[in-house]
Enzyme design. Structure first.
Site, PDB file in Angstrom:
ATOM      1  N   GLY A   3      13.079  13.506  -4.480  1.00 56.30           N
ATOM      2  CA  GLY A   3      11.956  12.870  -5.172  1.00 56.30           C
ATOM      3  C   GLY A   3      12.425  11.759  -6.071  1.00 56.30           C
ATOM      4  O   GLY A   3      13.612  11.459  -6.099  1.00 56.30           O
TER       5      GLY A   3
ATOM      6  N   ARG B 285       6.183  11.282  -4.397  1.00 57.71           N
ATOM      7  CA  ARG B 285       4.767  10.888  -4.502  1.00 57.71           C
ATOM      8  C   ARG B 285       4.283  10.875  -5.945  1.00 57.71           C
ATOM      9  O   ARG B 285       3.092  10.974  -6.204  1.00 57.71           O
ATOM     10  CB  ARG B 285       3.886  11.810  -3.679  1.00 57.71           C
ATOM     11  CG  ARG B 285       4.054  13.277  -4.013  1.00 57.71           C
ATOM     12  CD  ARG B 285       3.025  14.082  -3.288  1.00 57.71           C
ATOM     13  NE  ARG B 285       3.324  15.490  -3.345  1.00 57.71           N
ATOM     14  CZ  ARG B 285       2.512  16.431  -2.893  1.00 57.71           C
ATOM     15  NH1 ARG B 285       1.370  16.091  -2.373  1.00 57.71           N
ATOM     16  NH2 ARG B 285       2.857  17.691  -2.968  1.00 57.71           N
TER      17      ARG B 285
ATOM     18  N   ASP C  37      14.375  21.783  -7.800  1.00 61.72           N
ATOM     19  CA  ASP C  37      13.676  20.545  -8.144  1.00 61.72           C
ATOM     20  C   ASP C  37      12.321  20.834  -8.778  1.00 61.72           C
ATOM     21  O   ASP C  37      11.668  19.915  -9.269  1.00 61.72           O
ATOM     22  CB  ASP C  37      13.502  19.653  -6.901  1.00 61.72           C
ATOM     23  CG  ASP C  37      12.775  20.374  -5.783  1.00 61.72           C
ATOM     24  OD1 ASP C  37      13.226  21.464  -5.387  1.00 61.72           O
ATOM     25  OD2 ASP C  37      11.742  19.859  -5.310  1.00 61.72           O
ATOM     26  N   ASN C  38      11.915  22.091  -8.759  1.00 60.15           N
ATOM     27  CA  ASN C  38      10.650  22.458  -9.398  1.00 60.15           C
ATOM     28  C   ASN C  38      10.889  23.244 -10.678  1.00 60.15           C
ATOM     29  O   ASN C  38      10.003  23.969 -11.140  1.00 60.15           O
ATOM     30  CB  ASN C  38       9.784  23.273  -8.431  1.00 60.15           C
ATOM     31  CG  ASN C  38       9.271  22.431  -7.273  1.00 60.15           C
ATOM     32  OD1 ASN C  38       9.158  21.208  -7.390  1.00 60.15           O
ATOM     33  ND2 ASN C  38       8.977  23.059  -6.165  1.00 60.15           N
TER      34      ASN C  38
END
Ligand code: AMP
Ligand code: MG
Length: 507
Positions: free
Chosen positions: A104, A107, A265-266
């Site tokens: 990322g 988006r 990544d979260n």
């Protein structure tokens, strides 16, 4: 790839609300992001707004309608705000336990950081078009998942659980292909920082120690200043993150929240709930509950979340090793220092969860027998998959004289009675007063959580052009501990069709 818009300075159409932009992330330099404008969604319309959040940012009540703000156009990505420096940050991460490389922001667009009465806050658009990190994705988010993120962010905040927040959602007719064709939406998210474990993993993996250090120093200065005056600031950072993560996961477990995609990544560096995807609140209590339909192994099952968070902290520790080594080669001693730094996660999680559970049971004091009593209660709930939220809430009304409100939830009354005897003895031992205990319990056991079927109702209405249900639900969820008898149906058992709802990663 869709053509990107012209650079900001070529766009005449700039809105200029009186916001004070700080944009400190943008000052880090191009190694950390790509500057780019949003790609507009056509014919945007409002779907939902959190006026409560806008007010806490110090914004005027009519911010969404003010001509000088042009908020609808800004959220749609059609008009920039003067002073914003839109950029997509770069990060990598582990997905489902496997190194996944660069992920990322595929988006999301960081518009910038503004000064607010709550301190500096970053504003982000999610679903605002492709970025250089979009991989195979289209850079969009669908209305369904945007409403889920919006409602749950705000619900979590009002439950007192650390989270990124959601200011508003705009929708558009723009078609977006998922399993079926859906329509696009954009969420504006707000948080002090959207930094993830994956940002650090990115620079460690690419062997860029200077950038890694720049990012860590930035994080320390901005978010963990207490780490500066310590023997090893980077180990201290790791430990501080571990402690915040421990609190976060204890909060999740206590309220029956499953994140669904706890990839590194979260994971927020600030210990916030971030990236609401296939999340779910437990209906019936099932420790093995997997809310993400795409999680075939059950890696992110409810009961596994505490262990996964620790796994993720190991990944962060690994990434920070070169910094913790302090200019020396990474050695066994470095590893030990890093492991020591994340160790407080275990005790921090266990202690916080115990204290949350004690409060949920209505205890005002601490007793050695509490862990067994807590386990006994959870075993009761698990045995019959009793509704988690309803059972806790009804326990507040338990009295020795009349245990029926909660007792009636169980088929195995004898099992309940056996546990209730122990509970009653414990309450007597601290001279608990029922009415006061009930009041305490109702402040920590929510009556209203964002059950899947409630969200689904709001989504279906919104897909038909009616956003009233989303607004109504938002209001209910802003007061999760209040009785709100007029909304009793939202606190009821889920309907049968709720069991067939499937939530996947597709968003
Ligand atoms: P998630 O597991 O949903 O957080 O997604 C993992 C990564 O995939 C995120 O970092 C996003 O940047 C990226 N991503 C997800 N959906 C899309 C999409 N539709 N277009 C571009 N990137 C996406
Ligand atoms: Mg994500």
């Amino acid at each position: 790839m869709t053509a990107l818009h012209a650079p900001l300075d070529l766009q005449e159409d700039v809105a200029a609300p009186p916001l004070r932009w700080l944009n400190r992330y943008a000052r880090l330099g191009p190694a950390f992001y790509t500057l780019l404008p949003a790609q507009a969604v056509p014919e945007p319309h409002w779907v939902a707004r959190s006026d409560d959040l806008a007010a806490s940012l110090g914004w005027p009540p009519d911010w969404a309608e003010r001509p000088d703000w042009r908020a609808l156009q800004v959220l749609a990505g059609a008009t920039p705000w003067q002073g914003a420096e839109p950029l997509a940050t770069v990060y990598s991460g582990h997905q489902f336990g496997v190194w996944a490389g660069q992920l990322g922001d595929g988006r999301a667009l960081l518009l910038g950081e503004i000064d607010t009465p709550r301190g500096p806050m970053e504003l982000q658009l999610k679903g605002s078009g492709m970025t250089p990190y979009s991989r195979m994705g289209d850079g969009r988010a669908v209305l369904r998942s945007s409403i889920r993120e919006f409602l749950c962010s705000e619900a979590m905040h009002h439950l007192g659980i650390p989270t990124t927040r959601a200011l508003a959602v705009v929708g558009s007719k723009l078609p977006v292909r998922r399993e079926a064709i859906e329509t696009a939406a954009v969420v504006m998210r707000v948080a002090p920082s959207f930094l993830r474990f994956g940002h650090f993993e990115h620079f460690a993996h690419h062997d860029q120690p200077a950038s890694l250090r720049t990012l860590a120093d930035y994080a320390i200065e901005r978010y963990y200043p207490e780490c500066v005056d310590t023997p090893n600031a980077y180990a201290a950072l790791l430990e501080a993150v571990a402690r915040r993560t421990a609190t976060l996961i204890a909060d999740w477990q206590a309220v029956g929240f499953c994140h669904g995609v706890m990839n590194t990544d979260n994971m927020s560096l600030l210990g916030l709930t971030i990236d609401y995807g296939p999340f779910g609140f437990l209906d019936g209590f099932d420790p093995g509950h997997v809310c993400n339909h795409s999680d075939h192994q059950g890696r992110y099952a409810y009961a596994r979340q505490p262990g996964v968070a620790l796994w993720n902290l190991h990944a962060l520790a690994q990434a920070l090793l070169p910094l913790i080594a302090n200019g020396e080669e990474v050695s066994e001693a470095t590893g030990e220092l890093a492991l020591e730094a994340i160790e407080p996660y275990r005790s921090g999680f266990a202690e916080t969860l115990q204290s949350r559970m004690r409060a949920k049971l209505g205890f005002a004091t601490v007793d050695d027998g509490d862990p067994a009593l807590i386990d006994g209660w959870l075993e009761l709930l698990a045995a019959e998959r009793t509704d988690f939220t309803i059972a806790w809430r009804r326990l507040a009304d338990y009295t020795e004289a009349d245990p029926s409100p909660v007792r009636d939830l169980f088929l195995d009354r004898a099992a309940f009675d056996a546990w209730a005897v122990r509970y009653a003895i414990r309450l007597r031992a601290e001279a608990s007063i029922d009415a006061e205990r009930a009041e305490r319990m109702n402040r920590v056991n929510p009556k209203f959580v964002l059950r899947n079927h409630l969200c689904e109702n709001a989504i279906r209405a919104a897909q038909g052009g009616d956003f009233g249900e989303t607004a109504r639900l938002l209001e209910v969820l802003q007061h999760p501990f209040d009785e709100q008898p007029e909304h009793a149906a939202d606190a009821d058992f889920p309907p049968d069709w709720a069991q067939t709802l499937e939530v996947s990663c597709s968003s």
